[in-house]
Design a protein around this motif. Structure first.
Motif, PDB file in Angstrom:
ATOM      1  N   ILE A   1       2.013   1.369   1.308  1.00  0.00           N
ATOM      2  CA  ILE A   1       1.475   2.729   1.406  1.00  0.00           C
ATOM      3  C   ILE A   1       1.314   3.106   2.877  1.00  0.00           C
ATOM      4  O   ILE A   1       0.566   2.453   3.612  1.00  0.00           O
ATOM      5  N   PRO A   2       1.990   4.160   3.329  1.00  0.00           N
ATOM      6  CA  PRO A   2       1.803   4.594   4.723  1.00  0.00           C
ATOM      7  C   PRO A   2       0.565   5.490   4.840  1.00  0.00           C
ATOM      8  O   PRO A   2       0.326   6.355   3.998  1.00  0.00           O
ATOM      9  N   VAL A   3      -0.229   5.255   5.849  1.00  0.00           N
ATOM     10  CA  VAL A   3      -1.389   6.117   6.118  1.00  0.00           C
ATOM     11  C   VAL A   3      -1.278   6.613   7.552  1.00  0.00           C
ATOM     12  O   VAL A   3      -1.144   5.833   8.496  1.00  0.00           O
ATOM     13  N   GLU A   4      -1.316   7.939   7.702  1.00  0.00           N
ATOM     14  CA  GLU A   4      -1.109   8.553   9.002  1.00  0.00           C
ATOM     15  C   GLU A   4      -2.396   8.707   9.801  1.00  0.00           C
ATOM     16  O   GLU A   4      -2.360   8.735  11.031  1.00  0.00           O
TER      17      GLU A   4
ATOM     18  N   TYR B   1      -6.482   7.095   4.983  1.00  0.00           N
ATOM     19  CA  TYR B   1      -6.936   5.718   4.751  1.00  0.00           C
ATOM     20  C   TYR B   1      -8.177   5.705   3.862  1.00  0.00           C
ATOM     21  O   TYR B   1      -8.257   4.921   2.906  1.00  0.00           O
ATOM     22  N   ARG B   2      -9.130   6.589   4.165  1.00  0.00           N
ATOM     23  CA  ARG B   2     -10.351   6.660   3.357  1.00  0.00           C
ATOM     24  C   ARG B   2     -10.036   7.109   1.932  1.00  0.00           C
ATOM     25  O   ARG B   2     -10.691   6.680   0.978  1.00  0.00           O
ATOM     26  N   SER B   3      -9.047   7.979   1.801  1.00  0.00           N
ATOM     27  CA  SER B   3      -8.666   8.441   0.473  1.00  0.00           C
ATOM     28  C   SER B   3      -8.153   7.290  -0.385  1.00  0.00           C
ATOM     29  O   SER B   3      -8.461   7.202  -1.577  1.00  0.00           O
ATOM     30  N   VAL B   4      -7.376   6.393   0.226  1.00  0.00           N
ATOM     31  CA  VAL B   4      -6.836   5.254  -0.522  1.00  0.00           C
ATOM     32  C   VAL B   4      -7.935   4.277  -0.904  1.00  0.00           C
ATOM     33  O   VAL B   4      -8.059   3.858  -2.066  1.00  0.00           O
ATOM     34  N   ILE B   5      -8.770   3.898   0.069  1.00  0.00           N
ATOM     35  CA  ILE B   5      -9.796   2.884  -0.230  1.00  0.00           C
ATOM     36  C   ILE B   5     -10.916   3.454  -1.095  1.00  0.00           C
ATOM     37  O   ILE B   5     -11.699   2.683  -1.668  1.00  0.00           O
ATOM     38  N   SER B   6     -11.010   4.792  -1.219  1.00  0.00           N
ATOM     39  CA  SER B   6     -11.981   5.359  -2.157  1.00  0.00           C
ATOM     40  C   SER B   6     -11.505   5.208  -3.598  1.00  0.00           C
ATOM     41  O   SER B   6     -12.301   5.196  -4.530  1.00  0.00           O
ATOM     42  N   ARG B   7     -10.190   5.053  -3.762  1.00  0.00           N
ATOM     43  CA  ARG B   7      -9.633   4.881  -5.106  1.00  0.00           C
ATOM     44  C   ARG B   7      -9.389   3.427  -5.461  1.00  0.00           C
ATOM     45  O   ARG B   7      -9.266   3.079  -6.633  1.00  0.00           O
ATOM     46  N   PHE B   8      -9.328   2.586  -4.436  1.00  0.00           N
ATOM     47  CA  PHE B   8      -9.045   1.168  -4.685  1.00  0.00           C
ATOM     48  C   PHE B   8      -9.824   0.332  -3.683  1.00  0.00           C
ATOM     49  O   PHE B   8      -9.824   0.626  -2.479  1.00  0.00           O
ATOM     50  N   PRO B   9     -10.508  -0.725  -4.140  1.00  0.00           N
ATOM     51  CA  PRO B   9     -11.333  -1.544  -3.239  1.00  0.00           C
ATOM     52  C   PRO B   9     -10.484  -2.465  -2.361  1.00  0.00           C
ATOM     53  O   PRO B   9     -10.285  -3.648  -2.683  1.00  0.00           O
ATOM     54  N   PHE B  10      -9.998  -1.929  -1.267  1.00  0.00           N
ATOM     55  CA  PHE B  10      -9.172  -2.717  -0.348  1.00  0.00           C
ATOM     56  C   PHE B  10      -9.921  -2.907   0.975  1.00  0.00           C
ATOM     57  O   PHE B  10     -10.419  -1.936   1.557  1.00  0.00           O
ATOM     58  N   HIS B  11     -10.002  -4.157   1.418  1.00  0.00           N
ATOM     59  CA  HIS B  11     -10.670  -4.461   2.686  1.00  0.00           C
ATOM     60  C   HIS B  11      -9.857  -5.531   3.409  1.00  0.00           C
ATOM     61  O   HIS B  11      -9.643  -6.627   2.884  1.00  0.00           O
ATOM     62  N   ASP B  12      -9.398  -5.200   4.595  1.00  0.00           N
ATOM     63  CA  ASP B  12      -8.657  -6.150   5.421  1.00  0.00           C
ATOM     64  C   ASP B  12      -9.014  -5.860   6.879  1.00  0.00           C
ATOM     65  O   ASP B  12      -8.671  -4.803   7.417  1.00  0.00           O
TER      66      ASP B  12
ATOM     67  N   PHE C   1      -3.423   3.976  13.908  1.00  0.00           N
ATOM     68  CA  PHE C   1      -2.651   4.847  13.025  1.00  0.00           C
ATOM     69  C   PHE C   1      -1.409   5.321  13.767  1.00  0.00           C
ATOM     70  O   PHE C   1      -1.428   5.517  14.995  1.00  0.00           O
ATOM     71  N   PRO C   2      -0.300   5.546  13.034  1.00  0.00           N
ATOM     72  CA  PRO C   2      -0.125   5.299  11.595  1.00  0.00           C
ATOM     73  C   PRO C   2       0.058   3.811  11.309  1.00  0.00           C
ATOM     74  O   PRO C   2       0.557   3.061  12.150  1.00  0.00           O
ATOM     75  N   LYS C   3      -0.313   3.398  10.120  1.00  0.00           N
ATOM     76  CA  LYS C   3      -0.165   2.014   9.698  1.00  0.00           C
ATOM     77  C   LYS C   3       0.138   1.980   8.208  1.00  0.00           C
ATOM     78  O   LYS C   3       0.136   3.006   7.531  1.00  0.00           O
ATOM     79  N   LYS C   4       0.435   0.785   7.717  1.00  0.00           N
ATOM     80  CA  LYS C   4       0.812   0.638   6.313  1.00  0.00           C
ATOM     81  C   LYS C   4      -0.126  -0.356   5.627  1.00  0.00           C
ATOM     82  O   LYS C   4      -0.468  -1.391   6.199  1.00  0.00           O
ATOM     83  N   LEU C   5      -0.496  -0.007   4.404  1.00  0.00           N
ATOM     84  CA  LEU C   5      -1.264  -0.927   3.570  1.00  0.00           C
ATOM     85  C   LEU C   5      -0.283  -1.765   2.758  1.00  0.00           C
ATOM     86  O   LEU C   5       0.753  -1.264   2.319  1.00  0.00           O
ATOM     87  N   PRO C   6      -0.560  -3.024   2.533  1.00  0.00           N
ATOM     88  CA  PRO C   6       0.439  -3.929   1.944  1.00  0.00           C
ATOM     89  C   PRO C   6       0.871  -3.551   0.533  1.00  0.00           C
ATOM     90  O   PRO C   6       2.015  -3.778   0.160  1.00  0.00           O
ATOM     91  N   MET C   7      -0.033  -3.004  -0.280  1.00  0.00           N
ATOM     92  CA  MET C   7       0.336  -2.701  -1.663  1.00  0.00           C
ATOM     93  C   MET C   7       1.048  -1.355  -1.727  1.00  0.00           C
ATOM     94  O   MET C   7       0.961  -0.544  -0.818  1.00  0.00           O
ATOM     95  N   SER C   8       1.728  -1.128  -2.862  1.00  0.00           N
ATOM     96  CA  SER C   8       2.405   0.144  -3.061  1.00  0.00           C
ATOM     97  C   SER C   8       1.481   1.124  -3.768  1.00  0.00           C
ATOM     98  O   SER C   8       0.364   0.782  -4.169  1.00  0.00           O
ATOM     99  N   GLN C   9       1.973   2.341  -3.973  1.00  0.00           N
ATOM    100  CA  GLN C   9       1.133   3.420  -4.497  1.00  0.00           C
ATOM    101  C   GLN C   9       0.656   3.151  -5.920  1.00  0.00           C
ATOM    102  O   GLN C   9      -0.358   3.698  -6.361  1.00  0.00           O
ATOM    103  N   SER C  10       1.362   2.311  -6.665  1.00  0.00           N
ATOM    104  CA  SER C  10       0.979   2.068  -8.059  1.00  0.00           C
ATOM    105  C   SER C  10      -0.328   1.294  -8.179  1.00  0.00           C
ATOM    106  O   SER C  10      -1.009   1.391  -9.201  1.00  0.00           O
ATOM    107  N   VAL C  11      -0.723   0.541  -7.159  1.00  0.00           N
ATOM    108  CA  VAL C  11      -1.921  -0.300  -7.264  1.00  0.00           C
ATOM    109  C   VAL C  11      -3.187   0.539  -7.428  1.00  0.00           C
ATOM    110  O   VAL C  11      -3.940   0.330  -8.397  1.00  0.00           O
ATOM    111  N   PRO C  12      -3.499   1.493  -6.543  1.00  0.00           N
ATOM    112  CA  PRO C  12      -4.700   2.303  -6.794  1.00  0.00           C
ATOM    113  C   PRO C  12      -4.605   3.125  -8.071  1.00  0.00           C
ATOM    114  O   PRO C  12      -5.613   3.363  -8.736  1.00  0.00           O
TER     115      PRO C  12
END
Length: 736
Positions: free
Chosen positions: A394-397, A402-413, A421-432
């Motif tokens: 998942i690309p986050v600009e 980034y906050r939008s993604v982690i508000s839907r899925f508990p990701f902490h790294d 930024f920009p950076k990528k989260l390891p999982m794809s969009q289907s995970v959240p």
């Protein structure tokens, strides 16, 4: 005295003045009056004449009026006489026709026992005595006809009676739930006050509970308000007086049993809409509300044993009908509405004293079916999510994304959080999306568990079991099908492994989510654990296995391109072209594997090398290969891989090639079977097969050109080695 005389004289003068002032007017008035007297006399004559003529004309009218008055007096006297006679003299026919059956029966009883015996010698009394039994039968028939009309009427009105009763039960449930909610929030004041408004309404907040209470404050209708039960009471009373009560009771119960069977018969399309179920329940509730009223309003017409028998029969039929029709429901929303109707239905009849435990047991069966419909629905949701996924990180600009993604899925790294930024989260969009849908499923499952009169622990257990089914069966099945799809390549499989790793880590948050809903501590002894860990591990292992399979298939495709010249005189010292292409492919593939967790990349590499070694070995031992020279076997296996681990994958092939290239048969035969043998991994059968191919080539003068240059005796050496290898192979066969 002088003063008085003076005063008198003054008054006399004033009187004289006044008389003088009015004298002329008085004279004029007298004159006018004298003139009128003559006219008055004429008028008197006319009035007298008119009165005489009027009296003559009205004499006939007066006579008629007196006649009317006399007739009306007679009519009034006759009505009074009739009224008094009704009270004093028997009036059977009148009582019957005005539906005063009981009074008519009492009158006939008085006639038989008191009046007729007194005048029994008269003939008309004998006729009356013979007519009385017929009148009694007529009264019985009329009252029975009224009862039949009543039974037909309540059959038509059962729907309305049941609807009213269920609505009142629902309002009562709403009130109780509102009170419990209020109590759980810790308000010190009662929710409902004397004026029918809630405490929150008094604070200026109109709530739905307040609206429901306003509805509840309306006039409460009962079965007696909706149906006139007088025909039943009247008929029962008449049959009791006539000594035929048992016949009436048997008839009434028989007819009600027939009506019960009709009420319990559902429409064929009842399962299509919630209104079909509602009408079915309303009719049943209406039937038993009437029976409950009859039970309490009459003495013995129906008994508790009779109503219990009817209810048990009805309950078995209801459960069978609901079990059958609910099985046709594929819409979870319809199943949920059916559950709510069953709860209200059960609460309503429970309020009338009917046992409903079996209905709540049925709800547990329907709950399983509800979960099945949910699982089917969510299976489609998961498939759609997987189909729309791009299987890329998942690309986050910016911070907002980034906050939008982690508000839907508990990701902490911590490392990724430190990146710019920009950076990528390891999982794809289907995970959240999957995580959100699992929570939505839990909410949907919770809706069915409400109002089932179950403890928080039981509800918690239901939620966890249904969530386990979602994870272990539905989501796992979707993942397995996804992994097996032909269009899913190695890159997608790598992303799937990463996704399942993050979903596995999120399972503990799902546990906490359920705990927050049910307030049941996860440390409770009987708390069911989520099986998400095993589900995602199994999916990950399947993806890893599919990676190994696809790698091996790709290796086989490269090997199929091999075109060896097995009879060439001498090797050119370079690896074959297809092997170079294969090595480049593996190198680029293993670079993708660096994102995989654990030792998956190393395992995939080892698996590929082993498969390659096995394939090369099979190529050498192919039965279609009839002859071979030693030159082509000088090719390196797969160069570019460092470490002893990868070399072990080719050890069988390496030792075999070394044996043939060095031609060290004496060492091989001498050390055979020893743990320290240099050629420990060379099987005698394999060596024998290759020697046979070389021997066959020698017969055609087409092999071992280097041997012919040195000494022809080496051909004999080959034959000797072949014999010794055959003896080893035979010895192994006998030993085994």
């Amino acid at each position: 005295m002088e003063k008085l005389d003076a005063r008198i004289r003054n008054h006399d003068r004033e009187i004289e003045k006044m008389c003088n002032f009015h004298h002329q007017g008085f004279v004029d008035a007298i004159t006018e009056l004298l003139k009128v007297r003559a006219d008055a006399e004429k008028l008197m004559v006319q009035v007298t004449d008119t009165n005489r003529r009027l009296q003559d004309a009205g004499r006939e009218v007066t006579a008629q009026m007196e006649e009317v008055i006399r007739c009306r007096v007679q009519q009034r006297n006759m009505a009074t006489t009739v009224e008094k006679l009704q009270l004093c003299i028997p009036g059977q026919a009148l009582d019957i026709h005005t539906h005063i059956y009981y009074a008519a029966l009492k009158t006939m009883e008085q006639l038989e026992n008191i009046y007729i015996p007194r005048v029994s010698h008269y003939r008309f009394c004998q006729i009356m005595a013979e007519t009385l039994p017929k009148l009694r039968e007529e009264i019985k028939d009329i009252s029975m006809s009224d009862l039949k009309d009543f039974l037909e009427s309540i059959r038509k009105h059962s729907d309305k009676i049941g609807e009213t009763a269920m609505r009142q039960a629902q309002q009562h449930r709403t009130f109780n739930s509102a009170v419990q909610k209020q109590a759980s929030m810790g308000f010190p004041k009662p929710l409902y006050t004397l004026n029918g408004r809630t405490s929150t309404q008094q604070n200026g907040l109109d709530t739905e509970e307040g609206a429901d209470e306003d509805d509840a404050d309306e006039e409460v209708l009962t079965a007696q308000d909706l149906v006139d039960f007088s025909p039943v009471y009247r008929c029962l009373h008449i049959y009791t007086v006539l000594g035929d009560r048992e016949t009436f009771e048997n008839y009434y119960r028989k007819q009600r049993k027939k009506q019960a069977r009709l009420v319990l018969q559902p429409q064929s399309n009842m399962h299509e809409t919630v209104e079909g179920y509602r009408k079915y329940f309303n009719q049943i509730v209406g039937f038993f509300v009437v029976e409950d009223h009859i039970l309490h309003a009459t003495q013995g017409l129906v008994t508790r044993a009779f109503t219990d028998e009817l209810w048990n029969m009805a309950l078995s039929k209801i459960i069978a009908v609901l079990r059958t029709h609910s099985s046709y429901c594929s819409d979870p929303d319809l199943v949920l509405e059916l559950k709510n109707l069953i709860v209200i239905f059960a609460d309503t009849l429970q309020g009338y004293g009917f046992p409903v435990n079996r209905l709540f047991d049925l709800l547990f069966e329907i709950r399983d079916q509800y979960n099945e419909t949910l699982l089917k629905k969510w299976a489609l949701v998961f498939r759609e999510i997987f189909e729309l996924d791009n299987y890329s990180p998942i690309p986050v600009e910016n911070e907002e994304e980034y906050r939008s993604v982690i508000s839907r899925f508990p990701f902490h790294d911590a490392e990724i959080e430190k990146q710019q930024f920009p950076k990528k989260l390891p999982m794809s969009q289907s995970v959240p999306q999957i995580y959100i849908q699992v929570k939505e499923f839990i909410y949907a499952s919770l809706k069915f568990s409400e109002s089932l009169h179950r403890s928080s622990t039981e509800i918690d257990d239901m939620l966890r079991k249904s969530t386990n089914l979602l994870l272990t069966r539905t989501l796992s099945g979707c993942l397995q099908n996804l992994i097996k799809k032909p269009h899913i390549g190695l890159t997608e499989l790598v992303q799937i492994i990463i996704n399942t790793t993050h979903l596995e880590q999120a399972c503990k948050y799902l546990e906490d989510f359920i705990t927050n809903i049910t307030n049941v501590s996860p440390e409770t002894v009987h708390t069911t654990r989520l099986y998400g860990l095993s589900t995602f591990k199994d999916a990950r292992h399947a993806a890893e296995g599919e990676i190994y399979t696809k790698l091996n298939q790709k290796i086989d495709e490269f090997i199929q391109l091999a075109d060896y010249e097995w009879g060439m005189a001498e090797s050119d010292g370079r690896a074959s072209g297809y092997l170079m292409d294969l090595i480049n492919f593996l190198r680029s593939t293993f670079q993708v594997f660096t994102h995989l967790p654990g030792k998956v990349a190393q395992t995939a590499c080892m698996s590929a090398c082993k498969h390659l070694a096995t394939s090369l070995m099979q190529m050498l031992l192919d039965t279609e290969l009839k002859q071979i020279t030693a030159s082509e076997m000088t090719s390196e296996p797969v160069p570019g891989f460092q470490g002893d681990t990868l070399q072990l994958a080719f050890i069988d092939l390496r030792q075999l090639l070394d044996l043939f290239m060095v031609w060290d048969w004496s060492t091989y035969l001498a050390d055979y079977g020893q743990p320290t043998s240099k050629y420990l991994r060379v099987n005698p059968s394999t060596a024998l097969a290759l020697l046979e191919k070389m021997k066959d080539t020698g017969k055609k003068n087409n092999i071992f050109s280097q041997f012919r240059k040195n000494d022809r005796d080496k051909q004999k050496l080959i034959e000797t080695v072949v014999k010794q290898l055959r003896s080893l192979v035979n010895g192994m066969s006998q030993h085994s």
